[in-house]
Design an enzyme around this catalytic site. Structure first.
Site, short mmCIF file in Angstrom:
data_model
loop_
_atom_site.label_atom_id
_atom_site.label_comp_id
_atom_site.label_asym_id
_atom_site.label_seq_id
_atom_site.Cartn_x
_atom_site.Cartn_y
_atom_site.Cartn_z
N ARG A 127 0.82 -1.20 0.00
CA ARG A 127 0.00 0.00 0.00
C ARG A 127 0.86 1.26 0.00
O ARG A 127 0.94 1.98 -0.99
CB ARG A 127 -0.95 0.00 1.21
CG ARG A 127 -2.11 1.01 1.11
CD ARG A 127 -1.73 2.44 1.44
NE ARG A 127 -1.22 2.61 2.80
CZ ARG A 127 -0.78 3.76 3.28
NH1 ARG A 127 -0.75 4.84 2.50
NH2 ARG A 127 -0.30 3.84 4.49
N ASP A 128 1.54 1.51 1.08
CA ASP A 128 2.32 2.74 1.22
C ASP A 128 3.46 2.78 0.21
O ASP A 128 3.87 3.85 -0.24
CB ASP A 128 2.87 2.82 2.65
CG ASP A 128 3.40 4.19 3.00
OD1 ASP A 128 3.12 5.15 2.26
OD2 ASP A 128 4.09 4.32 4.03
N HIS A 144 7.45 4.07 12.42
CA HIS A 144 7.31 4.07 10.96
C HIS A 144 8.32 5.10 10.43
O HIS A 144 8.05 6.30 10.45
CB HIS A 144 5.88 4.47 10.59
CG HIS A 144 5.60 4.47 9.12
ND1 HIS A 144 4.65 3.66 8.54
CD2 HIS A 144 6.11 5.21 8.10
CE1 HIS A 144 4.60 3.90 7.24
NE2 HIS A 144 5.48 4.84 6.94
N HIS A 173 11.13 6.65 7.62
CA HIS A 173 11.61 6.76 6.25
C HIS A 173 13.13 6.95 6.26
O HIS A 173 13.70 7.41 7.24
CB HIS A 173 10.92 7.93 5.54
CG HIS A 173 9.50 7.63 5.15
ND1 HIS A 173 9.00 7.87 3.90
CD2 HIS A 173 8.48 7.07 5.86
CE1 HIS A 173 7.73 7.50 3.84
NE2 HIS A 173 7.39 7.02 5.02
N CYS A 189 6.24 9.83 -0.18
CA CYS A 189 4.99 10.52 0.10
C CYS A 189 4.83 11.65 -0.90
O CYS A 189 5.69 12.55 -0.94
CB CYS A 189 4.96 11.07 1.53
SG CYS A 189 3.43 11.96 1.91
N ASN A 204 10.23 4.05 2.60
CA ASN A 204 10.21 3.55 3.97
C ASN A 204 11.45 2.70 4.22
O ASN A 204 12.11 2.26 3.30
CB ASN A 204 8.97 2.66 4.16
CG ASN A 204 7.68 3.41 4.00
OD1 ASN A 204 7.30 4.19 4.86
ND2 ASN A 204 7.00 3.17 2.89
#
Length: 314
Positions: free
Chosen positions: A15-16, A211, A213, A244, A253
């Site tokens: 997803r991300d 989370h 990056h 993003c 990530n």
């Protein structure tokens, strides 16, 4: 605080990670990637996002992906497939597709909140309250995300107290887990630990996740710093996919492969088969036409080369 003996990884690559790709990835490739990640032992895989395809074309097949996974003969009962639902419309579509866990997201930066979802932090929380109420009524688990927990691309450094306040609001709503996102990868072990300490004063540490990056190469170091405070849940993305669109300069990530390499090196259990994980990373990298050059993958290749050469120093 002692390091945890076992860590849960939440795989966000499908997803991300993929939502940031310009080329549309076919549904079959997404499903195969997720199946491979499950085969590798990951028990929480963020499968897709129920957002408007006008804004995120990559996620236009969200219902098809989720239904296929839930009906798959390869499905493992222990594996969960949380999906992102930014509003009630998305939530209803996710429920219709069979979702059993959903995620909502807020920001610790007012400017980022406006750029990302076109409303203030307070307005976003009011919007999500309806989603949480609906999910609770159906006994569907809810995960919360907080963006820009350390720094914002528009406002600069973010006060840890503001991050902690947003995390607490999501926790009070009913989110079982709050993921703290260093969206632009500006965090360092010191700033990340400071942020976690303030958050943990309002939300139990066992309900918090990291989370991170890897914009400045600090993501793995930040995972280690978080472990030192007892954090035992981390988001990561296969092959370091992601970024993003609303955070200029943000890179992918932290790679799942690199986090697993760190954790296994520390003697921390993950339940992940590293060889199968690397194979999944190679699979999606080859499809996207990229060299598979994650550090953990390179280390494995070098190790195999050394073992194959007589007289090589071990």
């Amino acid at each position: 605080m002692t390091r945890p003996l076992r860590v849960k990884l939440v795989e966000v690559g499908p997803r991300d990670g993929l939502q940031n790709e310009q080329q549309i990835v076919p549904t079959a490739i997404k499903i195969e990637l997720i199946e491979r990640l499950a085969d590798a032992g990951l028990v929480a895989i963020e499968a897709t996002s129920f957002v408007s395809p006008r804004w995120v074309p990559q996620m236009a097949d969200s219902a098809e992906v989720l239904r296929a996974l839930l009906a798959s003969p390869r499905r493992r009962p222990a594996v969960s497939y949380p999906v992102l639902t930014p509003n009630l419309k998305g939530f209803d579509a996710a429920v219709e597709a069979g979702a059993q866990e959903v995620a909502i997201f807020a920001a610790a930066s007012e400017t980022f909140s406006q750029k990302n979802i076109n409303c203030s932090i307070g307005e976003s929380l009011k919007r999500y309250a309806a989603v949480v109420d609906s999910a609770s009524a159906l006994e569907i688990k809810i995960r919360g995300y907080v963006s820009c927990v350390v720094a914002c691309p528009y406002e600069g450094a973010v006060d840890p107290a503001r991050t902690a306040w947003v995390a607490r609001q999501l926790y009070d709503m009913g989110c079982h887990e709050i993921s703290l996102g260093d969206t632009i990868g500006a965090g360092t072990p010191t700033s990340v630990q400071r942020m976690i300490e303030v958050c943990a004063a309002l939300v139990p540490i066992e309900r918090l996740a990291g989370h991170y990056h890897d914009t400045y190469g600090m993501a793995v170091a930040n995972v280690y710093a978080s472990l030192e405070l007892g954090m035992a849940v981390f988001d990561s993305s296969i092959a370091g996919l992601g970024g993003c669109p609303y955070a200029p300069g943000a890179s992918g990530n932290v790679a799942t492969e690199d986090v697993v390499f760190l954790l296994h090196g520390l003697g921390i259990e993950t339940g992940v088969d590293r060889d199968k994980l690397l194979a999944a990373g190679e699979f999606i990298s080859l499809y996207l036409g990229r060299d598979y050059r994650r550090r953990a993958a390179r280390n494995k290749a070098l190790a195999l080369e050394c073992h194959s050469q007589p007289g090589t120093v071990q």
